[in-house]
Design a protein around this motif. Structure first.
Motif, mmCIF file in Angstrom:
data_model
loop_
_atom_site.group_PDB
_atom_site.id
_atom_site.type_symbol
_atom_site.label_atom_id
_atom_site.label_comp_id
_atom_site.label_asym_id
_atom_site.label_seq_id
_atom_site.Cartn_x
_atom_site.Cartn_y
_atom_site.Cartn_z
ATOM 1 N N ARG A 70 -12.322 -10.047 -8.168
ATOM 2 C CA ARG A 70 -13.064 -11.008 -8.991
ATOM 3 C C ARG A 70 -13.865 -10.262 -10.064
ATOM 4 O O ARG A 70 -13.854 -10.637 -11.239
ATOM 5 C CB ARG A 70 -13.989 -11.842 -8.102
ATOM 6 C CG ARG A 70 -14.654 -12.999 -8.821
ATOM 7 C CD ARG A 70 -15.520 -13.851 -7.878
ATOM 8 N NE ARG A 70 -14.743 -14.363 -6.762
ATOM 9 C CZ ARG A 70 -15.016 -14.120 -5.478
ATOM 10 N NH1 ARG A 70 -16.048 -13.386 -5.142
ATOM 11 N NH2 ARG A 70 -14.265 -14.621 -4.529
ATOM 12 N N ARG A 71 -14.545 -9.183 -9.649
ATOM 13 C CA ARG A 71 -15.315 -8.391 -10.621
ATOM 14 C C ARG A 71 -14.386 -7.772 -11.665
ATOM 15 O O ARG A 71 -14.696 -7.756 -12.849
ATOM 16 C CB ARG A 71 -16.104 -7.288 -9.905
ATOM 17 C CG ARG A 71 -17.302 -7.803 -9.135
ATOM 18 C CD ARG A 71 -18.178 -6.659 -8.651
ATOM 19 N NE ARG A 71 -17.470 -5.691 -7.850
ATOM 20 C CZ ARG A 71 -17.370 -5.711 -6.526
ATOM 21 N NH1 ARG A 71 -17.958 -6.675 -5.847
ATOM 22 N NH2 ARG A 71 -16.712 -4.768 -5.876
ATOM 23 N N SER A 72 -13.245 -7.296 -11.213
ATOM 24 C CA SER A 72 -12.283 -6.682 -12.125
ATOM 25 C C SER A 72 -11.770 -7.711 -13.139
ATOM 26 O O SER A 72 -11.667 -7.418 -14.336
ATOM 27 C CB SER A 72 -11.115 -6.099 -11.333
ATOM 28 O OG SER A 72 -10.166 -5.529 -12.185
ATOM 29 N N ARG A 73 -11.454 -8.924 -12.655
ATOM 30 C CA ARG A 73 -10.998 -9.978 -13.586
ATOM 31 C C ARG A 73 -12.093 -10.345 -14.577
ATOM 32 O O ARG A 73 -11.822 -10.564 -15.760
ATOM 33 C CB ARG A 73 -10.554 -11.217 -12.796
ATOM 34 C CG ARG A 73 -9.222 -11.078 -12.105
ATOM 35 C CD ARG A 73 -8.726 -12.409 -11.546
ATOM 36 N NE ARG A 73 -9.636 -13.011 -10.597
ATOM 37 C CZ ARG A 73 -9.624 -12.809 -9.289
ATOM 38 N NH1 ARG A 73 -8.721 -12.003 -8.763
ATOM 39 N NH2 ARG A 73 -10.491 -13.403 -8.499
ATOM 40 N N ARG A 74 -13.332 -10.393 -14.097
ATOM 41 C CA ARG A 74 -14.460 -10.721 -14.986
ATOM 42 C C ARG A 74 -14.634 -9.635 -16.055
ATOM 43 O O ARG A 74 -14.811 -9.936 -17.232
ATOM 44 C CB ARG A 74 -15.742 -10.880 -14.168
ATOM 45 C CG ARG A 74 -16.906 -11.371 -15.000
ATOM 46 C CD ARG A 74 -18.091 -11.764 -14.118
ATOM 47 N NE ARG A 74 -19.135 -12.398 -14.880
ATOM 48 C CZ ARG A 74 -20.072 -11.722 -15.539
ATOM 49 N NH1 ARG A 74 -20.085 -10.419 -15.509
ATOM 50 N NH2 ARG A 74 -21.000 -12.363 -16.223
ATOM 51 N N ARG A 75 -14.570 -8.349 -15.626
ATOM 52 C CA ARG A 75 -14.673 -7.258 -16.603
ATOM 53 C C ARG A 75 -13.536 -7.327 -17.616
ATOM 54 O O ARG A 75 -13.749 -7.138 -18.810
ATOM 55 C CB ARG A 75 -14.632 -5.897 -15.888
ATOM 56 C CG ARG A 75 -15.938 -5.478 -15.281
ATOM 57 C CD ARG A 75 -15.918 -4.019 -14.876
ATOM 58 N NE ARG A 75 -14.791 -3.648 -14.052
ATOM 59 C CZ ARG A 75 -14.751 -3.684 -12.727
ATOM 60 N NH1 ARG A 75 -15.825 -4.076 -12.052
ATOM 61 N NH2 ARG A 75 -13.674 -3.327 -12.066
ATOM 62 N N LYS A 76 -12.330 -7.615 -17.144
ATOM 63 C CA LYS A 76 -11.169 -7.721 -18.029
ATOM 64 C C LYS A 76 -11.364 -8.861 -19.023
ATOM 65 O O LYS A 76 -11.072 -8.713 -20.216
ATOM 66 C CB LYS A 76 -9.905 -7.944 -17.191
ATOM 67 C CG LYS A 76 -8.633 -7.980 -17.991
ATOM 68 C CD LYS A 76 -7.432 -8.151 -17.080
ATOM 69 C CE LYS A 76 -6.141 -8.210 -17.863
ATOM 70 N NZ LYS A 76 -4.984 -8.384 -16.978
ATOM 71 N N LYS A 77 -11.870 -9.997 -18.541
ATOM 72 C CA LYS A 77 -12.104 -11.156 -19.404
ATOM 73 C C LYS A 77 -13.149 -10.822 -20.467
ATOM 74 O O LYS A 77 -12.956 -11.123 -21.652
ATOM 75 C CB LYS A 77 -12.565 -12.347 -18.570
ATOM 76 C CG LYS A 77 -12.814 -13.606 -19.362
ATOM 77 C CD LYS A 77 -13.284 -14.733 -18.473
ATOM 78 C CE LYS A 77 -13.621 -15.962 -19.292
ATOM 79 N NZ LYS A 77 -14.181 -17.019 -18.457
ATOM 80 N N LEU A 78 -14.256 -10.182 -20.053
ATOM 81 C CA LEU A 78 -15.291 -9.790 -21.022
ATOM 82 C C LEU A 78 -14.743 -8.794 -22.039
ATOM 83 O O LEU A 78 -15.041 -8.888 -23.235
ATOM 84 C CB LEU A 78 -16.500 -9.189 -20.296
ATOM 85 C CG LEU A 78 -17.360 -10.175 -19.515
ATOM 86 C CD1 LEU A 78 -18.432 -9.431 -18.718
ATOM 87 C CD2 LEU A 78 -17.996 -11.184 -20.443
ATOM 88 N N HIS A 79 -13.939 -7.855 -21.562
ATOM 89 C CA HIS A 79 -13.352 -6.863 -22.473
ATOM 90 C C HIS A 79 -12.437 -7.556 -23.482
ATOM 91 O O HIS A 79 -12.474 -7.243 -24.674
ATOM 92 C CB HIS A 79 -12.582 -5.820 -21.660
ATOM 93 C CG HIS A 79 -11.991 -4.720 -22.467
ATOM 94 N ND1 HIS A 79 -12.761 -3.832 -23.190
ATOM 95 C CD2 HIS A 79 -10.702 -4.372 -22.695
ATOM 96 C CE1 HIS A 79 -11.968 -2.987 -23.815
ATOM 97 N NE2 HIS A 79 -10.717 -3.297 -23.534
ATOM 98 N N LEU A 80 -11.631 -8.503 -23.005
ATOM 99 C CA LEU A 80 -10.744 -9.245 -23.900
ATOM 100 C C LEU A 80 -11.544 -10.051 -24.919
ATOM 101 O O LEU A 80 -11.201 -10.089 -26.109
ATOM 102 C CB LEU A 80 -9.822 -10.163 -23.092
ATOM 103 C CG LEU A 80 -8.787 -10.950 -23.889
ATOM 104 C CD1 LEU A 80 -7.840 -10.005 -24.612
ATOM 105 C CD2 LEU A 80 -8.009 -11.869 -22.966
ATOM 106 N N GLU A 81 -12.638 -10.685 -24.473
ATOM 107 C CA GLU A 81 -13.497 -11.433 -25.399
ATOM 108 C C GLU A 81 -14.107 -10.493 -26.449
ATOM 109 O O GLU A 81 -14.144 -10.832 -27.635
ATOM 110 C CB GLU A 81 -14.607 -12.147 -24.636
ATOM 111 C CG GLU A 81 -14.127 -13.344 -23.838
ATOM 112 C CD GLU A 81 -15.214 -13.945 -22.966
ATOM 113 O OE1 GLU A 81 -16.366 -13.445 -22.991
ATOM 114 O OE2 GLU A 81 -14.920 -14.915 -22.242
#
Length: 140
Positions: A70-81
């Motif tokens: 979940r943390r990894s997906r959140r970091r990935k989402k923030l990085h993509l944003e």
């Protein structure tokens, strides 16, 4: 488990005496440990606890992996944003730079036309001045 479950206790006198690093007293203590009745934690209860603790560890590990994912997906989402925002900023900056380049090129063209007009006018004026000098008879 690994120990035999005979009703008759095992004694050191049953075995041949070998040269060991243990004293006879230590050997007797070891055999007394082997002959002790099973503790309440041993046997099926102990194995059940081991299975439960293994199962609990597995569940905790699964939960930890889920949270990590979940943390990894959140970091990935923030990085993509962040990358998307940066891309938009670069596109706007690129558009602005293109507009400035277009304006500068247009100004350069206008100045080149003006420069050519002034050179032509200068040549015309120099020719007119040369004709005036000839009319007046003044040598240059």
């Amino acid at each position: 488990m690994f120990f035999h479950q005979e009703t008759e206790p095992v004694h050191s006198s049953c075995f041949p005496v070998l040269q060991t690093m243990f004293t006879p007293t230590e050997i007797e203590e070891l055999f007394s440990l082997v002959n002790e009745p099973p503790s309440p934690e041993s046997g099926s209860q102990g194995s059940n606890r081991a299975v439960r603790s293994t199962h609990e560890r597995k569940l905790r590990r699964m939960q930890s992996n889920r949270e990590s994912a979940r943390r990894s997906r959140r970091r990935k989402k923030l990085h993509l944003e962040n990358l998307t925002n940066q891309q938009n900023r670069f596109r706007m900056e690129n558009r602005e730079l293109k507009n400035r380049l277009c304006l500068t090129m247009h100004q350069n063209l206008l100045l080149s036309v003006e420069n050519e007009r002034l050179r032509s006018e200068s040549l015309t004026l120099m020719a007119t001045l040369s004709n005036l000098y000839q009319i007046l008879g003044i040598s240059q």
